[in-house]
Design an enzyme around this catalytic site. Structure first.
Site, PDB file in Angstrom:
ATOM      1  N   GLU A 145       0.796  -1.235   0.000  1.00 36.98           N
ATOM      2  CA  GLU A 145       0.000   0.000   0.000  1.00 36.98           C
ATOM      3  C   GLU A 145       0.829   1.286   0.000  1.00 36.98           C
ATOM      4  O   GLU A 145       0.583   2.189   0.796  1.00 36.98           O
ATOM      5  CB  GLU A 145      -0.969  -0.002   1.189  1.00 36.98           C
ATOM      6  CG  GLU A 145      -1.879  -1.220   1.207  1.00 36.98           C
ATOM      7  CD  GLU A 145      -2.845  -1.237   2.397  1.00 36.98           C
ATOM      8  OE1 GLU A 145      -2.767  -0.351   3.258  1.00 36.98           O
ATOM      9  OE2 GLU A 145      -3.679  -2.164   2.453  1.00 36.98           O
TER      10      GLU A 145
ATOM     11  N   GLU B 238      -5.822 -11.020  -1.226  1.00 31.96           N
ATOM     12  CA  GLU B 238      -6.577 -10.915   0.034  1.00 31.96           C
ATOM     13  C   GLU B 238      -8.074 -10.958  -0.236  1.00 31.96           C
ATOM     14  O   GLU B 238      -8.846 -10.126   0.251  1.00 31.96           O
ATOM     15  CB  GLU B 238      -6.201  -9.610   0.760  1.00 31.96           C
ATOM     16  CG  GLU B 238      -4.715  -9.477   1.032  1.00 31.96           C
ATOM     17  CD  GLU B 238      -4.325  -8.204   1.793  1.00 31.96           C
ATOM     18  OE1 GLU B 238      -5.202  -7.534   2.349  1.00 31.96           O
ATOM     19  OE2 GLU B 238      -3.118  -7.894   1.814  1.00 31.96           O
TER      20      GLU B 238
END
Ligand code: XIL
Length: 444
Positions: free
Chosen positions: A251, A357
Site C-alpha cells: 500500500e 486478500e
C-alpha cells in the site's frame, strides 16, 4: 471424504388448521385455501442446504397473502420466526424429524400449513479448492493460533498456500531495535513447510504497522535506512527456501492523490525508499519472488495507473516479480471489466498475478442483519467471476488466489466497516458457503 448423502424430504399433506369464524373455507389436496373474497392459497418450499445439512431455506410461495403478517415455526409449536420478504434460513442444532409450519394471519383467522422434514445433519464435505487446479495455488490468511483442530482440517483439505494475516508484519516482529521476535512467524512457516504448502510473506514494509518505538526513532536518516536494511535482510534470510514470495511493500500509493504515500520510510529514506527496500530483499535472497501489494487496484482506474507506474520502475531494474491485488471487494463492485484491467496490465508486464486478500462483502450498504440466501448467491457469482478471470490468464502469469480469512466470524471486515459482514468462504461451523462452490464452478 464422506460423500454427500441425498436428503430425503417427506412431504405430508397436511395439517391445515383453520380458524373459521364467519366465512366458509375450502381446502383441497394442494392446501389451497379460499378465504371468501380474500383468496389465499398457502404454500411454501423447503430446501435443505447442500453446504450445511443442518440448515434449511424456507420460501413462502403463497398466493394472495401479500400485506398479511406471516411467521414460520421450524419445530412443532416452536419459536415464531417472522416471515419477511425473500427466503428465510434456519439452522437446526441436531438431526431429527421436524415439523415446519407456516402461519398466515388472515383477515378472519390464522391459516397454517405444515410439512415434516428429515434433517440428517451429516457434514457435507465439498471437493477441495486446491484440487480444482494445478496452475496456481490456493491460499488462506492464517494466524498461529488457528492452525489446529477444524482449522487444520480445512487448511489441509482446501489450501496449499499460506499468508500470515498479521504475525509477519513489522509491528509484530520488530519489537525493538535489537530484537526481532520470530515466534509466531516461525509457527506459521513451520506449519506450512511441514504440510508442503507455499508460504507468502506479508509484509516487510507497511505504513500501517510501524512499531511505536520506531515512530520515535532519534538517529540519523542513514541510521534509519541501515536499520531497515538489516530488518529486511534478517527476515528474508531467515525464511530463505521456506517463504516462496514476499510482499516487500504494501500500500505505498495514496488513495486520494495517487502519489507515493507519506510514511516514515519515505520521510527518512527518500522517495526512492521503494526501490531501496526491493533491492535489500533481492540481495538477501535472489530466489525469493518479490511482490508489490495494494488495494483498490481494480476499483480505481487512476490508482491502478499509479501502481503500474511504480511497478514499471521496479521492473525496469528487475526488482519485482509480481503484483498483488488485494481484492477486498463487494458483490456488486468492482466490475468484471475493472478486474480484467488489473489482470491485463499484469500480463502485459510479464508479472505474476496474486489475488492476495480476497473477500467479498455482501452487506456494503448495511441493509441486512443476517446473511440471506440472495446475498450468498450473489457472493457465489462474484467469486465465480473473479476466479474465471484469474483462470483465463496465461499460465505463466498465474501464481495464487488467497482468501483473507477462513470463517465469516473471523474476518476483519465487520470490525473494519463497523457493520455485519459475511465476506468469506466458511460459516462459523466451518461448513463451506456457496462462495466455496462458486470458486469450484469457475474451474470446472
Ligand atoms: C488486516 C488483518 O486482517 C487484521 O487482522 C489486522 O488487524 C489488520 O490488517 N490490507 C492488508 C492486510 O494488506 O494486511 C490487512 O489485514 C487488510 C487490509
Amino acid at each position: 471424504m464422506i460423500p454427500y448423502k441425498k436428503i430425503i424430504m417427506k412431504k405430508y399433506c397436511v395439517y391445515l388448521s383453520l380458524i373459521i369464524t364467519t366465512f366458509f373455507l375450502s381446502c383441497d389436496k394442494n392446501d389451497d385455501v379460499d378465504l371468501d373474497d380474500n383468496q389465499i392459497s398457502i404454500s411454501f418450499e423447503i430446501e435443505i442446504s447442500k453446504e450445511n445439512t443442518l440448515r434449511v431455506i424456507a420460501n413462502n410461495t403463497s398466493v394472495g397473502s401479500s400485506g398479511l403478517t406471516s411467521y414460520w415455526q421450524f419445530t412443532e409449536n416452536g419459536e415464531q420466526v417472522p416471515d419477511i420478504a425473500g427466503p428465510e434460513m434456519y439452522l437446526y442444532t441436531a438431526s431429527g424429524e421436524y415439523l415446519v409450519t407456516l402461519t398466515i394471519e388472515g383477515p378472519t383467522g390464522d391459516i397454517k400449513k405444515s410439512q415434516t422434514i428429515i434433517i440428517t445433519g451429516e457434514d457435507y464435505v465439498p471437493p477441495a479448492l486446491k484440487d480444482a487446479t494445478d496452475k496456481f495455488s490456493v491460499g488462506m490468511a492464517v494466524r498461529s493460533g488457528r492452525l489446529s483442530g477444524k482449522h487444520n482440517e480445512v487448511l489441509m483439505r482446501d489450501f496449499n498456500n499460506l499468508t500470515a494475516e498479521y504475525e509477519m508484519k513489522m509491528d509484530q516482529m520488530f519489537k525493538s531495535q535489537d530484537n526481532i521476535d520470530f515466534t509466531a512467524a516461525d509457527a506459521i512457516v513451520n506449519y506450512g513447510v511441514a504440510n508442503n504448502m507455499d508460504i507468502h510473506g506479508h509484509t516487510l514494509i507497511w505504513h500501517n504497522t510501524v512499531p511505536d518505538w520506531m515512530k520515535n526513532f532519534s538517529g540519523t536518516n542513514a541510521e534509519f535506512e541501515t536499520m531497515i536494511e538489516n530488518y529486511i535482510t534478517t527476515v528474508v534470510k531467515r525464511y530463505s527456501g521456506k517463504v516462496r514470495s514476499w510482499d516487500v511493500i504494501n500500500e505505498a500509493i495514496d488513495d486520494g492523490s495517487n502519489s507515493l504515500r507519506n510514511s516514515i520510510f519515505k520521510l527518512k529514506m527518500g522517495d526512492d525508499y521503494v526501490e531501496k527496500c526491493y533491492q535489500f530483499a533481492r540481495n538477501a535472497d535472489p530466489n525469493v519472488l518479490l511482490f508489490y501489494n495494494d488495494y483498490n487496484v481494480a476499483a480505481s482506474d487512476s490508482k491502478r495507473a499509479a501502481i503500474f507506474s511504480l511497478v514499471d520502475g521496479l521492473k525496469a531494474k528487475n526488482l519485482i516479480d509480481g503484483l498483488g491485488a488485494q481484492l477486498h471487494i463487494s458483490i456488486d463492485s468492482p466490475s468484471k471489466a475493472n478486474i480484467e484491467a488489473v489482470v491485463n496490465g499484469t500480463i502485459s508486464r510479464g508479472l505474476l498475478m496474486h489475488f492476495s486478500e480476497l473477500d467479498i462483502r455482501v452487506n456494503p450498504n448495511n441493509d441486512i442483519t443476517t446473511l440471506t440466501e440472495e446475498r450468498e448467491i450473489a457472493q457465489q457469482n462474484k467469486v465465480k467471476e473473479v476466479v474465471e478471470i484469474y483462470d483465463a490468464m496465461p499460465d505463466a502469469n498465474k501464481f495464487a488466489i488467497t482468501i483473507w480469512g477462513m470463517r465469516d466470524n473471523e474476518s476483519w471486515l465487520p470490525d473494519f466497516w463497523g457493520n455485519p459482514e459475511w465476506g468469506l468462504f466458511y460459516n462459523s461451523d466451518f461448513t463451506a458457503k456457496k462462495a466455496h462452490a462458486g470458486f469450484l464452478e469457475a474451474l470446472q
